[in-house]
Design a protein around this motif. Structure first.
Motif, PDB file in Angstrom:
ATOM      1  N   ARG A   1       0.835  -1.199   0.000  1.00  0.00           N
ATOM      2  CA  ARG A   1       0.000   0.000   0.000  1.00  0.00           C
ATOM      3  C   ARG A   1       0.874   1.255   0.000  1.00  0.00           C
ATOM      4  NH1 ARG A   1      -4.462   2.474  -1.733  1.00  0.00           N
ATOM      5  NH2 ARG A   1      -5.390   3.857  -0.186  1.00  0.00           N
ATOM      6  N   ALA A   2       1.999   1.202   0.693  1.00  0.00           N
ATOM      7  CA  ALA A   2       2.911   2.343   0.719  1.00  0.00           C
ATOM      8  C   ALA A   2       3.415   2.657  -0.684  1.00  0.00           C
ATOM      9  CB  ALA A   2       4.080   2.053   1.655  1.00  0.00           C
ATOM     10  N   VAL A   3       3.797   1.620  -1.426  1.00  0.00           N
ATOM     11  CA  VAL A   3       4.286   1.825  -2.794  1.00  0.00           C
ATOM     12  C   VAL A   3       3.165   2.364  -3.675  1.00  0.00           C
ATOM     13  CG1 VAL A   3       5.238   0.688  -4.839  1.00  0.00           C
ATOM     14  CG2 VAL A   3       6.038   0.020  -2.557  1.00  0.00           C
TER      15      VAL A   3
ATOM     16  N   ARG B   1      12.936   0.129  -1.842  1.00  0.00           N
ATOM     17  CA  ARG B   1      13.601  -0.187  -3.109  1.00  0.00           C
ATOM     18  C   ARG B   1      12.702   0.133  -4.293  1.00  0.00           C
ATOM     19  NH1 ARG B   1      13.824  -3.463  -7.101  1.00  0.00           N
ATOM     20  NH2 ARG B   1      12.018  -4.667  -6.387  1.00  0.00           N
ATOM     21  N   ARG B   2      11.437  -0.248  -4.205  1.00  0.00           N
ATOM     22  CA  ARG B   2      10.510  -0.018  -5.319  1.00  0.00           C
ATOM     23  C   ARG B   2      10.237   1.463  -5.533  1.00  0.00           C
ATOM     24  NH1 ARG B   2       5.973  -4.924  -4.970  1.00  0.00           N
ATOM     25  NH2 ARG B   2       7.473  -6.616  -4.587  1.00  0.00           N
TER      26      ARG B   2
ATOM     27  N   GLY C   1      18.372   2.650  -1.030  1.00  0.00           N
ATOM     28  CA  GLY C   1      18.025   4.006  -1.430  1.00  0.00           C
ATOM     29  C   GLY C   1      17.402   4.908  -0.397  1.00  0.00           C
ATOM     30  N   ALA C   2      17.261   4.458   0.849  1.00  0.00           N
ATOM     31  CA  ALA C   2      16.718   5.347   1.872  1.00  0.00           C
ATOM     32  C   ALA C   2      17.657   6.535   2.063  1.00  0.00           C
ATOM     33  CB  ALA C   2      16.550   4.594   3.196  1.00  0.00           C
ATOM     34  N   SER C   3      17.093   7.695   2.304  1.00  0.00           N
ATOM     35  CA  SER C   3      17.905   8.893   2.492  1.00  0.00           C
ATOM     36  C   SER C   3      18.313   9.088   3.943  1.00  0.00           C
ATOM     37  CB  SER C   3      17.131  10.129   2.017  1.00  0.00           C
ATOM     38  OG  SER C   3      16.994  10.116   0.615  1.00  0.00           O
ATOM     39  N   GLY C   4      17.876   8.199   4.795  1.00  0.00           N
ATOM     40  CA  GLY C   4      18.262   8.308   6.194  1.00  0.00           C
ATOM     41  C   GLY C   4      17.426   7.403   7.062  1.00  0.00           C
ATOM     42  N   PHE C   5      17.716   7.431   8.344  1.00  0.00           N
ATOM     43  CA  PHE C   5      16.957   6.605   9.279  1.00  0.00           C
ATOM     44  C   PHE C   5      16.947   7.247  10.654  1.00  0.00           C
ATOM     45  CE2 PHE C   5      21.311   5.067   8.957  1.00  0.00           C
ATOM     46  CZ  PHE C   5      21.738   5.091  10.283  1.00  0.00           C
ATOM     47  N   LEU C   6      15.900   6.981  11.376  1.00  0.00           N
ATOM     48  CA  LEU C   6      15.740   7.454  12.741  1.00  0.00           C
ATOM     49  C   LEU C   6      15.118   6.346  13.570  1.00  0.00           C
ATOM     50  CD1 LEU C   6      14.188  10.992  12.099  1.00  0.00           C
ATOM     51  CD2 LEU C   6      16.473  10.557  13.010  1.00  0.00           C
TER      52      LEU C   6
ATOM     53  N   PHE D   1      21.228  -0.988   7.368  1.00  0.00           N
ATOM     54  CA  PHE D   1      22.162  -0.952   6.243  1.00  0.00           C
ATOM     55  C   PHE D   1      21.461  -1.325   4.952  1.00  0.00           C
ATOM     56  CE2 PHE D   1      25.431  -2.358   3.356  1.00  0.00           C
ATOM     57  CZ  PHE D   1      26.350  -1.322   3.471  1.00  0.00           C
ATOM     58  N   ASP D   2      20.589  -2.330   4.992  1.00  0.00           N
ATOM     59  CA  ASP D   2      19.855  -2.710   3.788  1.00  0.00           C
ATOM     60  C   ASP D   2      18.983  -1.562   3.293  1.00  0.00           C
ATOM     61  OD1 ASP D   2      20.924  -5.198   3.522  1.00  0.00           O
ATOM     62  OD2 ASP D   2      19.254  -6.270   4.460  1.00  0.00           O
ATOM     63  N   ALA D   3      18.381  -0.840   4.220  1.00  0.00           N
ATOM     64  CA  ALA D   3      17.539   0.291   3.827  1.00  0.00           C
ATOM     65  C   ALA D   3      18.363   1.353   3.104  1.00  0.00           C
ATOM     66  CB  ALA D   3      16.866   0.892   5.057  1.00  0.00           C
TER      67      ALA D   3
END
Length: 218
Positions: free
Chosen positions: A38-40, A67-68, A99-104, A93-95
């Motif tokens: 649903r997010a995609v 990724r998608r 292509g993730a621009s960051g994480f929190l 790391f996989d995120a």
């Protein structure tokens, strides 16, 4: 106006994030998703500026959803910030790799989360230095680690390679400047040039390149 899509399978988390987004004059809710598919779907339909993405969700997880989204040529302006509960190194790391621009972490203070949304919307990467260092240290010391040097790595000067390694260790520009005894502006210039030569979309990708190319000592 920064349009934000929230993807999390917990109702209370989505409710809290929605209230936070809607409390700000410069932010708008682009939609909510309780699973990765649903997010995609919503991202492709609504084209938000920022997606707040949980990792563990039904259907497809947040990493595959990221990724998608990142791979979709129609969503080049959409940035993903991954929200983690337990600072799970492998997932983080996989995120980033996908292509993730960051994480929190989900216990991030509201003001920091709002700052993160705005930074990422402007094209910056958001990396929690403490978590970045833990992630890289864990992966850099694994016996099974396989190096995949970036094909443009040789285009970097020695100083630029050094700077990319420091970015990979989670250092910000001020910390890099202090370590190399240069000005923050000079450090920022080195980072920008390295990103350009490596074709890095943002600082998060430099972390991945640094790890995969063996520029991080662990």
């Amino acid at each position: 106006m920064i349009r934000v899509l929230i993807a999390d399978d917990q109702d209370l988390v989505r409710l809290g994030l929605r209230a936070l987004v809607e409390s700000e004059d410069d932010l708008a809710l682009a939609g909510e998703a309780s699973d990765g598919l649903r997010a995609v779907e919503l991202a492709r339909r609504e084209r938000p500026d920022v997606v707040l993405m949980d990792i563990r969700m039904p259907g497809i997880d947040g990493i595959e959803a990221t990724r998608r989204i990142v791979a979709d040529p129609d969503l080049t302006g959409t940035r993903v910030v991954v929200l983690t509960t337990f600072e799970l190194d492998e997932y983080v790391f996989d995120a980033l790799r996908h292509g993730a621009s960051g994480f929190l972490t989900k216990d991030t203070r509201p003001a920091e989360l709002l700052r993160a949304i705005r930074l990422v919307a402007e094209g910056e990467a958001l990396l929690s230095p403490s978590v970045t260092r833990r992630v890289v240290r864990e992966f850099a010391t694994r016996p099974s680690r396989v190096l995949r040097p970036h094909p443009r790595l040789e285009a970097l000067t020695d100083r630029e390679r050094q700077v990319v390694g420091l970015v990979g260790e989670g250092l910000n520009n001020e910390e890099i400047a202090a370590q190399l005894v240069v000005s923050p502006a000079t450090a920022r210039t080195h980072v920008s040039r390295a990103m350009g030569k490596l074709g890095a979309r943002d600082r998060a990708q430099l972390v991945v390149f640094a790890y995969q190319s063996g520029l991080v000592s662990g």
